[in-house]
Design an enzyme around this catalytic site. Structure first.
Site, short mmCIF file in Angstrom:
data_model
loop_
_atom_site.label_atom_id
_atom_site.label_comp_id
_atom_site.label_asym_id
_atom_site.label_seq_id
_atom_site.Cartn_x
_atom_site.Cartn_y
_atom_site.Cartn_z
N GLY A 9 0.77 -1.27 -0.07
CA GLY A 9 -0.03 0.11 0.03
C GLY A 9 0.86 1.06 0.04
N GLY A 11 -0.70 4.39 0.68
CA GLY A 11 -1.65 5.31 1.10
C GLY A 11 -0.89 6.26 2.25
CB VAL A 13 0.11 4.16 7.39
CG1 VAL A 13 0.95 3.60 7.99
CG2 VAL A 13 -1.14 4.83 8.24
N GLY A 14 1.54 3.76 4.70
CA GLY A 14 2.58 3.09 3.93
C GLY A 14 3.41 4.11 3.05
CG ASN A 104 -5.52 2.07 13.50
OD1 ASN A 104 -4.32 2.16 13.88
ND2 ASN A 104 -6.09 2.50 12.82
CE LYS A 187 -2.46 3.55 16.43
NZ LYS A 187 -1.97 3.13 15.00
CD GLU A 270 -8.92 0.05 9.62
OE1 GLU A 270 -8.12 -0.70 9.25
OE2 GLU A 270 -8.94 0.86 10.38
#
Length: 308
Positions: A9, A11, A13-14, A104, A187, A270
């Site tokens: 990915g 996006g 984050v990645g 997450n 988290k 999610e």
């Protein structure tokens, strides 16, 4: 001998952490879907960040079915995409490939260890407020950009040290941990609370904190999730509870969970991976969670209306 990375990915984050590795001169390739590949070929990988902008006009990209073997796989997909990606990863792995998930929650660890040998999977998490713009740019809007990883059993192994050394020169806050499962659960508590209240009340943190009822709801939600966590394989959930509350109170008024941003864009969320998994644990251990159920119900109604 260098470490070569496959980032699953590209996006918010990645794309960010992979981009920071590229910026430092590391060997990074992005595994992306066709539509994102075409977009990146047009625009390049663009990061707009309070920590410094950077653009890569020709980032290394591959798709499902391409060839290559990688030492470290950074898995940065959304949870609902993971099961579709897992079969593609086998062809990119060699005997000693390490997978670091940046999703997450917790449930994805079970999916990964079922699909690959258990010792291939590390624990991982990140704290970053970033989003993908309509143009496909990665917009990073706060000073935090922390990535933490470590062995699930808590050992400080040579492979963790080697990967950490690779990250040393990146423009990101990358840390190793000898208690990564505690870090992930901590988290999980925070992000489930933040995503829960911002999506339920359809607003950023500020208006929730400025409401007596909003604050009371948030506190009760933290307490419920902490009660569920007491039945997990982690410890000190009471300590987690207080830290989550303090962290929530320190957020800027404009803060929104990424789930809230996805909801505003009418994207999938999610809900099952975060709130839903906790509700499964709550039912299993007979923990009463009316506030968590309210959050989950709101998200499932959203999913239903989105499909409609």
């Amino acid at each position: 001998m260098g470490v070569n990375f496959l980032v699953v990915g590209a996006g918010a984050v990645g794309g960010y952490f992979g981009g920071r590795l590229l910026e430092a001169g590391e060997d990074v390739t992005f595994l992306v879907r066709k539509k994102r590949k075409e977009q990146l070929e047009r625009t390049g990988l663009v990061i707009k960040s309070v920590k410094g902008d950077v653009t890569f006009n020709d980032p290394p990209l591959i798709e499902k079915g391409d060839s290559g073997k990688f030492d470290v796989i950074l898995c940065s997909t959304k949870a609902y995409q993971l099961e579709h990606v897992l079969p593609d990863l086998t062809s990119f792995m060699h005997e000693d490939t390490v997978i670091i998930p940046l999703l997450n929650g917790i449930q994805h660890l079970d999916m990964l260890t079922r699909s690959f040998k258990k010792e291939a999977v590390l624990g991982g998490l990140c704290f970053i407020e970033s989003t993908l713009t309509q143009e496909g740019y990665i917009r990073h809007t706060s000073s935090g950009h922390r990535l933490t990883f470590g062995e699930i059993n808590g050992e400080m192994t040579p492979r963790v040290q080697m990967i950490a050394k690779t990250f040393e020169s990146t423009n990101a806050d990358v840390r190793t941990s000898t208690h990564i499962m505690e870090d992930m659960w901590r988290k999980y508590l925070f992000i489930t609370t933040l995503s829960g209240v911002t999506t339920l009340f359809n607003t950023s943190v500020g208006p929730i904190r400025n409401s007596t009822e909003g604050l009371a709801f948030t506190r009760r939600l933290i307490q419920e999730i902490s009660s569920v966590m007491q039945h997990s394989d982690t410890t000190n959930s009471g300590h987690f509870e207080e830290k989550a509350w303090k962290q929530f109170m320190k957020l800027s008024d404009e803060t929104k969970a990424s789930m809230q941003k996805d909801l505003e864009k009418k994207l999938p969320v999610e809900a099952d991976h975060l709130q839903g998994y906790l509700l499964q644990l709550a039912e299993k251990h007979q923990v009463n969670t009316p506030y968590l159920k309210a959050v989950y119900t709101n998200l499932k109604i959203y999913e239903q209306s989105r499909k409609g």
